[in-house]
Motif scaffolding. Structure first.
Motif, PDB file in Angstrom:
ATOM      1  N   GLY A 196     -52.377 -42.805   9.009  1.00 14.87           N
ATOM      2  CA  GLY A 196     -52.456 -44.237   8.827  1.00 14.87           C
ATOM      3  C   GLY A 196     -51.830 -44.467   7.105  1.00 14.87           C
ATOM      4  O   GLY A 196     -50.888 -44.615   6.255  1.00 14.87           O
ATOM      5  N   CYS A 197     -52.645 -42.930   6.538  1.00  7.33           N
ATOM      6  CA  CYS A 197     -52.579 -43.177   4.656  1.00  7.33           C
ATOM      7  C   CYS A 197     -51.471 -41.960   4.454  1.00  7.33           C
ATOM      8  O   CYS A 197     -51.862 -41.458   3.542  1.00  7.33           O
ATOM      9  N   VAL A 198     -50.878 -41.581   5.180  1.00  9.61           N
ATOM     10  CA  VAL A 198     -50.059 -40.065   4.684  1.00  9.61           C
ATOM     11  C   VAL A 198     -48.278 -40.704   3.985  1.00  9.61           C
ATOM     12  O   VAL A 198     -48.659 -39.754   2.905  1.00  9.61           O
ATOM     13  N   LYS A 199     -48.970 -42.506   3.111  1.00 10.02           N
ATOM     14  CA  LYS A 199     -47.943 -42.839   2.221  1.00 10.02           C
ATOM     15  C   LYS A 199     -48.311 -42.325   1.386  1.00 10.02           C
ATOM     16  O   LYS A 199     -47.154 -42.619   0.558  1.00 10.02           O
ATOM     17  N   TYR A 200     -49.515 -42.110   1.058  1.00 13.92           N
ATOM     18  CA  TYR A 200     -50.430 -42.232  -0.306  1.00 13.92           C
ATOM     19  C   TYR A 200     -50.061 -40.472  -0.762  1.00 13.92           C
ATOM     20  O   TYR A 200     -50.523 -40.123  -1.431  1.00 13.92           O
ATOM     21  N   PHE A 201     -48.902 -39.920  -0.291  1.00 16.30           N
ATOM     22  CA  PHE A 201     -49.677 -37.896  -0.112  1.00 16.30           C
ATOM     23  C   PHE A 201     -47.735 -37.832  -0.269  1.00 16.30           C
ATOM     24  O   PHE A 201     -47.558 -36.709   0.780  1.00 16.30           O
ATOM     25  N   PRO A 202     -46.402 -38.211  -0.534  1.00 13.39           N
ATOM     26  CA  PRO A 202     -45.151 -38.254  -0.622  1.00 13.39           C
ATOM     27  C   PRO A 202     -45.113 -36.189  -1.639  1.00 13.39           C
ATOM     28  O   PRO A 202     -43.753 -36.070  -1.117  1.00 13.39           O
ATOM     29  N   GLY A 203     -46.400 -36.304  -2.639  1.00 14.72           N
ATOM     30  CA  GLY A 203     -46.129 -35.168  -2.715  1.00 14.72           C
ATOM     31  C   GLY A 203     -46.606 -33.962  -2.244  1.00 14.72           C
ATOM     32  O   GLY A 203     -46.037 -32.915  -3.229  1.00 14.72           O
ATOM     33  N   ALA A 204     -47.068 -33.947  -1.353  1.00 18.59           N
ATOM     34  CA  ALA A 204     -47.721 -33.150  -0.396  1.00 18.59           C
ATOM     35  C   ALA A 204     -46.861 -32.672   0.707  1.00 18.59           C
ATOM     36  O   ALA A 204     -45.815 -33.410   1.283  1.00 18.59           O
ATOM     37  N   ARG A 205     -46.900 -31.088   1.466  1.00 17.78           N
ATOM     38  CA  ARG A 205     -46.179 -31.088   2.684  1.00 17.78           C
ATOM     39  C   ARG A 205     -46.506 -31.762   3.768  1.00 17.78           C
ATOM     40  O   ARG A 205     -47.971 -30.765   3.878  1.00 17.78           O
ATOM     41  N   THR A 206     -45.912 -32.483   4.221  1.00 19.18           N
ATOM     42  CA  THR A 206     -46.793 -32.532   5.431  1.00 19.18           C
ATOM     43  C   THR A 206     -46.684 -31.981   6.425  1.00 19.18           C
ATOM     44  O   THR A 206     -45.264 -32.379   7.220  1.00 19.18           O
ATOM     45  N   LEU A 207     -47.508 -31.211   7.644  1.00 18.31           N
ATOM     46  CA  LEU A 207     -47.132 -30.542   8.591  1.00 18.31           C
ATOM     47  C   LEU A 207     -47.341 -31.812   9.890  1.00 18.31           C
ATOM     48  O   LEU A 207     -48.827 -32.269   9.908  1.00 18.31           O
ATOM     49  N   VAL A 208     -46.852 -31.197  10.926  1.00 17.65           N
ATOM     50  CA  VAL A 208     -47.186 -32.386  12.344  1.00 17.65           C
ATOM     51  C   VAL A 208     -46.301 -30.857  13.030  1.00 17.65           C
ATOM     52  O   VAL A 208     -44.779 -30.698  12.694  1.00 17.65           O
ATOM     53  N   SER A 209     -46.601 -31.477  14.677  1.00 11.77           N
ATOM     54  CA  SER A 209     -46.039 -30.260  15.164  1.00 11.77           C
ATOM     55  C   SER A 209     -44.272 -31.410  15.313  1.00 11.77           C
ATOM     56  O   SER A 209     -44.663 -32.083  15.369  1.00 11.77           O
ATOM     57  N   ALA A 210     -43.971 -30.095  15.793  1.00 14.89           N
ATOM     58  CA  ALA A 210     -42.587 -30.259  16.000  1.00 14.89           C
ATOM     59  C   ALA A 210     -42.524 -30.888  17.422  1.00 14.89           C
ATOM     60  O   ALA A 210     -40.671 -32.347  17.253  1.00 14.89           O
ATOM     61  N   GLN A 211     -42.914 -31.199  18.238  1.00 11.69           N
ATOM     62  CA  GLN A 211     -42.548 -31.392  19.552  1.00 11.69           C
ATOM     63  C   GLN A 211     -43.217 -32.912  19.152  1.00 11.69           C
ATOM     64  O   GLN A 211     -42.764 -34.411  19.601  1.00 11.69           O
ATOM     65  N   GLU A 212     -44.350 -33.692  18.302  1.00 11.96           N
ATOM     66  CA  GLU A 212     -44.817 -35.015  18.229  1.00 11.96           C
ATOM     67  C   GLU A 212     -44.501 -35.970  17.399  1.00 11.96           C
ATOM     68  O   GLU A 212     -43.447 -36.831  18.173  1.00 11.96           O
ATOM     69  N   PHE A 213     -43.241 -34.810  16.460  1.00 11.02           N
ATOM     70  CA  PHE A 213     -42.421 -35.931  15.669  1.00 11.02           C
ATOM     71  C   PHE A 213     -41.580 -36.197  15.973  1.00 11.02           C
ATOM     72  O   PHE A 213     -40.991 -37.275  16.138  1.00 11.02           O
ATOM     73  N   THR A 214     -41.082 -35.339  17.000  1.00  8.79           N
ATOM     74  CA  THR A 214     -39.158 -35.556  17.625  1.00  8.79           C
ATOM     75  C   THR A 214     -39.925 -36.869  18.624  1.00  8.79           C
ATOM     76  O   THR A 214     -38.561 -37.458  18.156  1.00  8.79           O
TER      77      THR A 214
END
Length: 267
Positions: free
Chosen positions: A111-129
């Motif tokens: 939910g609060c990932v919107k506050y971290f545009p300067g970071a590299r955000t790692l997420v499972s490729a399968q999940e994201f896709t």
């Protein structure tokens, strides 16, 4: 000599569950007569590569923007607010965070990932896709992947780093594990070693000790049943090999104990 890696627990509040909520059935029933409240937390890691944030809790504006059915599981922020305020208590601003690792993209984890545009955000490729496919087809209603979270992340310009690898060293004493499908389309965990011990941050790959077993018990929300059980056995193996304590996604008892240890600086 460099200080050992540090792990901080961030208490971002609770979700107040209805009696039929899938999180508590099969392994967490019965805390008196009141509605169960499950912790929504993140971890901040101080590492050789800078600050790493594991999970981003619920959107601080979620109760204004979520669909009605989801608001019936109210999110109540912690006394110190949610992720950004919790970080501020540690003297850390969103700009200081180098990596965000999302265990998965459910509403109480991104939910609060919107506050971290300067970071590299790692997420499972399968999940994201899979989540972005559903988002593009307007099929997210009624799931724990929420349209407003994706809207916010896209608007903020989050820098996604899709994890295809089975395991990925992120910093000294920090390894990302790609658990594949189970509770959601793709789950990530973190193995971290601090001066106080070794921990496997499993998030919702395993809700609680009751679900972990053995025998493992099925969670109420699951996208791949075989993958879910396979993941729990893999977590068991990683934990044994590394003598790691498994930290569960929504275990009320474990959370209380972690909060006490965190307050003493013993994580």
């Amino acid at each position: 000599e460099e200080a050992a890696m540090k792990l901080h627990l961030l208490d971002n509040g609770v979700l107040v569950l209805g009696s039929e909520n899938p999180v508590v059935c099969d392994g967490g029933k019965g805390e008196g007569g009141e509605s169960p409240r499950i912790p929504v937390h993140s971890f901040l890691l101080e590492t050789s590569e800078g600050y790493v944030l594991f999970d981003c809790a619920c959107d601080d504006r979620g109760m204004e923007v979520w669909p009605q059915w989801l608001r019936e599981t109210p999110y109540v922020a912690g006394e110190g607010g949610t992720v950004v305020e919790r970080l501020a208590e540690l003297g850390v601003s969103p700009e200081d965070v180098r990596y965000v690792v999302l265990s998965h993209m459910h509403v109480d984890h991104m939910g609060c990932v919107k506050y971290f545009p300067g970071a590299r955000t790692l997420v499972s490729a399968q999940e994201f896709t899979e989540v972005m496919r559903e988002y593009s087809l307007n099929r997210l209603d009624g799931t724990f992947h929420v349209r407003t979270d994706i809207d916010n992340a896209l608007r903020a310009g989050v820098q996604w780093r899709l994890v295809y690898e089975d395991r990925l060293p992120l910093a000294e004493d920090v390894t990302v594990y790609n658990f594949g499908a189970g509770h959601s389309y793709g789950m990530l965990g973190l193995l971290v070693r601090t001066g106080h011990g070794c921990y496997l941050l499993a998030a919702d790959a395993v809700y609680s000790r009751a679900h972990y077993g053995p025998p493992a018990r099925m969670a109420g929300v699951c996208s791949d049943e075989a993958g879910y059980y396979r993941t729990i056995e893999r977590i068991r193996k990683i934990a044994e090999e590394n003598q790691a304590e498994v930290l569960f996604g929504h275990d009320v008892e474990q959370f209380r104990s972690l909060a006490e240890r965190n307050a003493q600086g013993e994580l």
